[in-house]
Design an enzyme around this catalytic site. Structure first.
Site, PDB file in Angstrom:
ATOM      1  N   LYS A  80      28.965  16.010 -28.479  1.00 22.28           N
ATOM      2  CA  LYS A  80      27.707  15.301 -28.758  1.00 22.28           C
ATOM      3  C   LYS A  80      26.903  16.080 -29.791  1.00 22.28           C
ATOM      4  O   LYS A  80      26.810  17.311 -29.709  1.00 22.28           O
ATOM      5  CB  LYS A  80      26.919  15.138 -27.450  1.00 22.28           C
ATOM      6  CG  LYS A  80      25.688  14.263 -27.548  1.00 22.28           C
ATOM      7  CD  LYS A  80      25.017  14.109 -26.171  1.00 22.28           C
ATOM      8  CE  LYS A  80      23.756  13.266 -26.209  1.00 22.28           C
ATOM      9  NZ  LYS A  80      23.098  13.198 -24.888  1.00 22.28           N
ATOM     10  N   SER A 155      21.942   8.462 -23.673  1.00 18.90           N
ATOM     11  CA  SER A 155      21.980   8.732 -25.086  1.00 18.90           C
ATOM     12  C   SER A 155      23.358   9.127 -25.624  1.00 18.90           C
ATOM     13  O   SER A 155      23.588   9.013 -26.823  1.00 18.90           O
ATOM     14  CB  SER A 155      20.991   9.851 -25.413  1.00 18.90           C
ATOM     15  OG  SER A 155      21.350  11.056 -24.769  1.00 18.90           O
ATOM     16  N   SER A 179      22.049  10.600 -19.311  1.00 20.32           N
ATOM     17  CA  SER A 179      22.763  10.382 -20.581  1.00 20.32           C
ATOM     18  C   SER A 179      24.236  10.744 -20.601  1.00 20.32           C
ATOM     19  O   SER A 179      24.928  10.461 -21.584  1.00 20.32           O
ATOM     20  CB  SER A 179      22.065  11.129 -21.706  1.00 20.32           C
ATOM     21  OG  SER A 179      20.886  10.447 -22.046  1.00 20.32           O
TER      22      SER A 179
HETATM   23  N1  GLN Z   1      17.562   7.398 -20.937  1.00 21.84           N
HETATM   24  C1  GLN Z   1      16.783   8.549 -20.578  1.00 21.84           C
HETATM   25  C2  GLN Z   1      15.736   8.803 -21.632  1.00 21.84           C
HETATM   26  O1  GLN Z   1      15.642   8.043 -22.523  1.00 21.84           O
HETATM   27  C3  GLN Z   1      17.671   9.735 -20.359  1.00 21.84           C
HETATM   28  C4  GLN Z   1      18.108  10.392 -21.605  1.00 21.84           C
HETATM   29  C5  GLN Z   1      18.968  11.591 -21.380  1.00 21.84           C
HETATM   30  O2  GLN Z   1      19.503  11.839 -20.293  1.00 21.84           O
HETATM   31  N2  GLN Z   1      19.079  12.401 -22.410  1.00 21.84           N
HETATM   32  O3  GLN Z   1      15.015   9.729 -21.579  1.00 21.84           O
END
Ligand code: GLN
Length: 491
Positions: A80, A155, A179
């Site tokens: 990532k 994400s 994410s």
């Molecule tokens: N969807 C969540 C957010 O937008 C989690 C994102 C993540 O785990 N990086 O913050």
């Protein structure tokens, strides 16, 4: 000839170790696959062809010299774009870091290299890991290999899509609110969020430092466990790293694969009623609960009354920490600089850079966080959210006095069409309804494919006590031994 891109990491490592195939052949097969399908998937922001082939050649040379190779040597991995990679572009999905080549490797990347894995490149993500669909990447969305008109989760949608599209057998993600797990669920792959502090944050571009947890993504539970073992463990360069060895997640995955859960007590959270979740997701979850019971697990209902406040608490704590962490992107130290024509003040250049470099969701979070931390509002917002966090931790503690692990659906809905949830931020935030409590508590959680709804993958989440990551691998592997792995339609 067998298609190397369809194999598990475990099998690929075996072939490389025995000399039946070379690391270079394995790497080329994946680079060819990326070349063939990534224009439709867009899992990668950067493919490091030369670096990957050089790493593969080094593994082959070590083997030729008679060296004993590690359990994942010669296996490709997609990383990532939130982890720093020396000399290799790292953007975090943001324009503000476009063109930045970090001067050092994140600890996880160092460990991947030391283990002889082959980094293929950097995967797409929502900007600064804020989002649940990868649509907030400044470089365009990633497409779900199950249906390229749909989102791959976020994400870390790029990492999950790379696995589902057979572009990589292993990937690294980061999980602040879901994410790793939610993209795993909606792409039919496995994603594990380790215990907070169980994997190093050194070189992980910070979003919300008290929540950020890097972790493994794979197509099987055992592969995820092998990767977890390689990247996890104490790192003196991360002040919140836990000075203990990784629980034996590989042994736990192997134990689970025997399909026997006799003596294991699993809790279903009463407050996760299914309200707000798709009926098809709940049906697949209930069927999996029956399967786990047939494998010998005792299923118990437990109450976690404060879980309903997890989402609002998270959306105060995470933006607060982000507003502070992202202050470092000022146009002076990294990447983009806008308006520096010799006539403008430093402050003007900073404003113009941040205005141009950050996307709308990132700006929204910075504004919410700045407000929640401002004097006069701190107690009412950030302070309250911290209290809720304590209550959620107590819910987990009391639940784990009654059961070994908790189970739930990973996410309330299957992969939705691209564009369906971008108009209303709250609709996007709901994707993490079931995953966020674990982040606030700091324990481990895994998503394992458990079935299909309307032809799209559904994930089951297993949550365990802190530093009991092995337990979740055992349960996930047991379920996988019955339901198997999931293959999307041909791209
Ligand atoms: N969807 C969540 C957010 O937008 C989690 C994102 C993540 O785990 N990086 O913050």
């Amino acid at each position: 000839m067998t298609d190397l891109t369809r194999m598990t990491a475990t099998d690929l490592a075996g072939l490389v170790a025995s000399g039946e195939t070379s690391a270079v052949e394995v790497t080329r097969a994946h680079l060819d696959r990326i070349a063939a399908v990534d224009d439709r998937v867009h899992a990668f922001l950067h493919v490091d062809t030369e670096g990957a082939l050089a790493a593969a050649r080094a593994v082959d040379e070590r083997r030729a010299a008679g060296e004993q190779l590690g359990p994942l040597a010669g296996v490709p991995v997609a990383v990532k774009d939130v982890l720093t990679t020396k000399g290799v572009p790292t953007t975090v999905g943001s324009k503000i870091l476009e063109g930045w080549r970090p001067p050092y490797d994140a600890t996880i990347v160092q460990r991947l290299r030391a283990a002889g894995t082959v980094m293929l490149g950097k995967t797409n993500m929502d900007e600064f890991a804020m989002g649940s669909s990868t649509e907030y990447s400044a470089y365009g969305p990633t497409h779900n290999p199950w249906d390229t008109d749909r989102i791959p989760g976020g994400s870390g949608g790029g990492s999950a899509a790379a696995l589902a599209a057979y572009e990589a057998p292993l990937a690294i993600g980061s999980d602040t609110g879901g994410s790793i797990r939610q993209p795993g669920a909606v792409t039919g792959t496995v994603g594990a969020k380790p215990t907070y502090g169980g994997t190093s944050r050194y070189g992980l571009v910070a979003f919300s430092s008290s929540l950020d947890t890097p972790g493994p993504c794979a197509r099987t539970v055992l592969d995820a466990a092998l990767l977890h073992q390689v990247i996890g463990g104490h790192d003196p360069r991360d002040s919140t790293s836990i000075p203990q060895p990784v629980p034996d997640v590989v042994a736990a995955a192997k134990l689970g694969a025997t399909g026997d859960l006799t003596g294991v007590r699993l809790g279903i959270v009463r407050e996760f009623t299914g309200e707000g979740a798709e009926p098809g997701v709940m049906a697949a979850f209930r069927e999996s609960v029956d399967t786990l019971a047939k494998l010998g697990a005792e299923i118990v209902e437990v109450s976690c009354p404060h879980f309903r406040y997890a989402l609002p608490a998270y959306y105060l704590i995470a933006p607060s920490e982000c507003s502070s962490n992202l202050a470092r992107f000022d146009g002076v130290r990294f990447g983009l600089r806008v308006g520096d024509d010799g006539n403008r003040s430093l402050e003007e250049v900073m404003s113009l850079t941040r205005e141009a470099g950050f996307g709308a969701e990132v700006k929204r979070r910075i504004m919410v966080g700045t407000y929640a931390l401002s004097s006069g509002y701190y107690d009412a917002y950030y302070g309250q959210a911290q209290k809720v966090r304590t209550l959620i931790t107590r819910d987990f503690t009391s639940a784990f006095e009654q059961v070994d692990a908790l189970i739930s659906p990973t996410t309330p809905f299957v992969a939705f069409p691209i564009g369906a949830r971008t108009a209303d931020p709250y609709q996007m935030y709901l994707a993490d309804l079931f995953t966020i409590p674990t982040n606030l508590y700091g324990g481990p959680g895994i998503s394992v494919p458990c079935g299909l709804s309307e032809g799209l993958p559904v994930g089951l989440q297993v949550m365990a006590p802190t530093m009991a990551d092995d337990r979740m691998y055992r349960v996930a592997a047991a379920l996988e031994s019955v339901v198997g792995t999931f293959t999307p339609p041909a791209l």
